[in-house]
Design a protein around this motif. Structure first.
Motif, mmCIF file in Angstrom:
data_model
loop_
_atom_site.group_PDB
_atom_site.id
_atom_site.type_symbol
_atom_site.label_atom_id
_atom_site.label_comp_id
_atom_site.label_asym_id
_atom_site.label_seq_id
_atom_site.Cartn_x
_atom_site.Cartn_y
_atom_site.Cartn_z
ATOM 1 N N GLU A 251 4.713 -9.811 -9.574
ATOM 2 C CA GLU A 251 5.865 -8.913 -9.677
ATOM 3 C C GLU A 251 7.037 -9.674 -10.294
ATOM 4 O OE1 GLU A 251 6.118 -5.850 -9.397
ATOM 5 O OE2 GLU A 251 8.269 -5.451 -9.206
ATOM 6 N N CYS A 260 2.427 -7.278 -8.574
ATOM 7 C CA CYS A 260 2.950 -5.955 -8.896
ATOM 8 C C CYS A 260 1.935 -4.913 -8.441
ATOM 9 C CB CYS A 260 3.202 -5.818 -10.395
ATOM 10 S SG CYS A 260 3.697 -4.138 -10.849
ATOM 11 N N CYS A 304 10.703 -5.408 -13.876
ATOM 12 C CA CYS A 304 9.322 -4.905 -13.997
ATOM 13 C C CYS A 304 9.388 -3.450 -14.451
ATOM 14 C CB CYS A 304 8.573 -5.003 -12.681
ATOM 15 S SG CYS A 304 6.947 -4.234 -12.768
ATOM 16 N N LEU A 306 7.189 -1.224 -14.635
ATOM 17 C CA LEU A 306 6.368 -0.309 -13.826
ATOM 18 C C LEU A 306 7.059 0.054 -12.500
ATOM 19 C CD1 LEU A 306 2.973 -2.140 -14.392
ATOM 20 C CD2 LEU A 306 3.577 0.114 -15.295
ATOM 21 N N CYS A 307 7.902 -0.864 -12.008
ATOM 22 C CA CYS A 307 8.473 -0.682 -10.667
ATOM 23 C C CYS A 307 9.935 -0.235 -10.706
ATOM 24 C CB CYS A 307 8.326 -1.964 -9.849
ATOM 25 S SG CYS A 307 6.594 -2.366 -9.539
HETATM 26 ZN ZN LIG Z 1 5.957 -4.085 -10.678
#
Ligand SMILES: [Zn+2]
Length: 516
Positions: A251, A260, A304, A306-307
């Motif tokens: 992550e 992650c 990140c 995606l997060c």
């Molecule tokens: Zn992530």
């Protein structure tokens, strides 16, 4: 199986106070002693032959002198001498020992031994008790007269430990001699660092092979111990990044500690390891860690992609629930640690939610099908167990090495209606006998945890009437010296065990056994 000889009663003498650990629910000493020779006969009568029980009986009673009789009656009866047996209770309200699937009744008179249980596992525990009462005098064996009715206070009684290549002989000794004697019935085996075929790039020098791990798993099952694998994600995931590998799954790549949980490659990686682990363990329950996720690095990491927009609570719940669903689809139950679900003030330690609000979000978001192993190693109390149960979770109190904490938290587990107690071991990721001297308090704590979890006794540690360390070492030595195979690499850390000296200093009985 060993003769632990906790009670020293010579034939014809009045037996001293009988010491059985875990303490039985009811123990009434009788008059006299039953004596037999090593070629005496015994009989096991049961609806079916259970090889685990048979091996235990054959190891304790005269070897090769037993007879199995298939019976249409309920219950497992083990008989030696001429003490007449009685039928297993049926109809009406059963006595507590007969109603509990792990309970047993043991009767020893001057005429013989009669052990009775509703299940093979119950009878196995009766044999563990008998093993602590036997004395050997030349060719004769003896057992003081006694009547015991016994059953556990907690149904889940486990030990958490790490396997390693150099530590496999130590684990085998624990599984063969220590855990059964203590009537422990679960092992949580933290095995993310094993030598997995799907990811050989992360193996360490002292990673246990799959063959050696499989052997430990089988040894557990052969002693009525249910093995539960533990693969720790998404925090404590340094094992994924060993040797600088798989950093794209972190992550926070600057601090590779958590992975992650939204990255499909991470999910693939974890499921590949877990699939291999399931093939090896065939587990009923899987422990997925999920502790101290925010201990190091950023989680979520704002960089990140995606997060983005996620919170610690949303990512934790997404990860835990996805794995729990994935496991449920394979018929496997899920466990995780509890610290992310508790905020400061809700327990004295292990409170990793930022505040009460985040803790509530975690408790609301995580599937109630997941059992929470609620660990506290400092001043534990019932409060955290109650908070988690009120949120809808099953709980298991998890303890470490402080005797008073083990006492307090096991009492809290029983009072709160928790499923059980899990004693944890933190002696490095690759422990073996060479570290036993430094970590002896942790191993001695197994005895206390097992006693409190089974007996439910309310005596504090100072009033137990025995030295847990001596009991542990005696059981561990089990009539023969440990077989330490120190590995040559990392020789500074892994020296041959100084255990022999340690044991000899503590127990003349062990010293005598090892000189043989
Ligand atoms: Zn992530």
């Amino acid at each position: 199986m060993m003769f632990l000889g906790l009670a020293a009663a010579a034939p014809g003498q009045t037996p001293p106070t009988l010491l059985v650990i875990p303490q039985p629910k009811s123990l009434r000493p009788g008059a006299g002693v039953f004596v037999w020779k090593q070629d005496a006969r015994w009989q096991l009568r049961a609806p079916m032959r259970d090889e685990r029980l048979w091996q235990a009986a054959d190891g304790l009673l005269p070897a090769g002198r037993g007879q199995f009789v298939a019976s249409r009656r309920a219950g497992y009866d083990l008989q030696m001498g001429t003490e007449p047996g009685v039928n297993f209770p049926s109809g009406g309200k059963l006595p507590a020992w007969a109603a509990n699937p792990e309970g047993y009744r043991l009767l020893v008179t001057s005429k013989g031994i009669f052990l009775q249980a509703g299940t093979a596992q119950g009878a196995f525990y009766g044999l563990q008790t008998l093993g602590q009462l036997l004395e050997r005098n030349g060719r004769d064996f003896s057992c003081p007269a006694v009547e015991i009715e016994d059953w556990p206070s907690l149904r889940f009684r486990g030990v958490h430990w790490f396997p390693s290549a150099s530590g496999a002989p130590m684990c085998r000794r624990m599984i063969d001699h220590v855990f059964p004697m203590l009537k422990l019935n679960r092992c949580v085996v933290e095995c993310e660092a094993a030598r997995w075929d799907c990811h050989p790039e992360i193996a360490m020098t002292n990673s246990i092979s799959k063959a050696a791990l499989r052997q430990l798993v089988e040894e557990c099952r052969s002693r009525f111990i249910e093995p539960i694998p533990l693969i720790d994600v998404p925090g404590h995931a340094k094992w994924m990044f060993r040797h600088g590998q798989n950093l794209d799954l972190a992550e926070d790549a600057q601090t590779p500690y958590a992975c992650c949980v939204k990255n499909p490659k991470t999910i693939q990686f974890i499921e590949a390891v877990m699939t291999e682990c399931i093939d090896l363990f065939h587990p009923r329950t899987f422990h997925i860690g999920h502790d101290e996720i925010t201990d190091r690095g950023r989680f979520p990491n704002p960089q990140c992609p995606l997060c983005r927009g996620e919170t610690t609570a949303s990512l934790t719940a997404e990860s835990a629930n996805r794995l729990a669903d994935w496991l449920a689809a394979r018929g496997i139950a899920t466990m995780m640690w509890g610290d992310m679900l508790l905020a400061p003030g809700e327990a004295a330690d292990a409170t990793c939610a930022k505040n009460a609000g985040e803790a509530r979000q975690q408790r609301a978001g995580i599937s109630k099908k997941i059992t929470i192993t609620d660990w506290h190693y400092w001043n534990p109390s019932r409060r955290s167990l109650d908070i988690l149960q009120q949120a809808g979770f099953h709980t298991i109190a998890s303890t470490w090495q402080q005797p008073e904490d083990i006492f307090q938290f096991s009492q809290a587990a029983i009072a709160s209606g928790s499923d059980g107690l899990l004693q944890t071991t933190w002696a490095g990721f690759f422990p073996d006998e060479s570290g036993m001297r430094n970590d002896i308090a942790q191993y001695a704590a197994y005895v206390l945890a097992a006693d409190y979890a089974w007996s439910g006794r309310s005596d504090p540690p100072a009033k137990l009437g025995y030295d847990a360390q001596k009991i542990f070492l005696k059981a561990y030595a089990a009539n023969s010296p440990p077989t330490v195979k120190p590995i040559r690499l990392r020789a500074k850390i892994l020296r041959p065990a100084p255990l022999r000296r340690l044991c000899a200093g503590l127990s003349p009985i062990i010293a005598a056994r090892w000189r043989r």
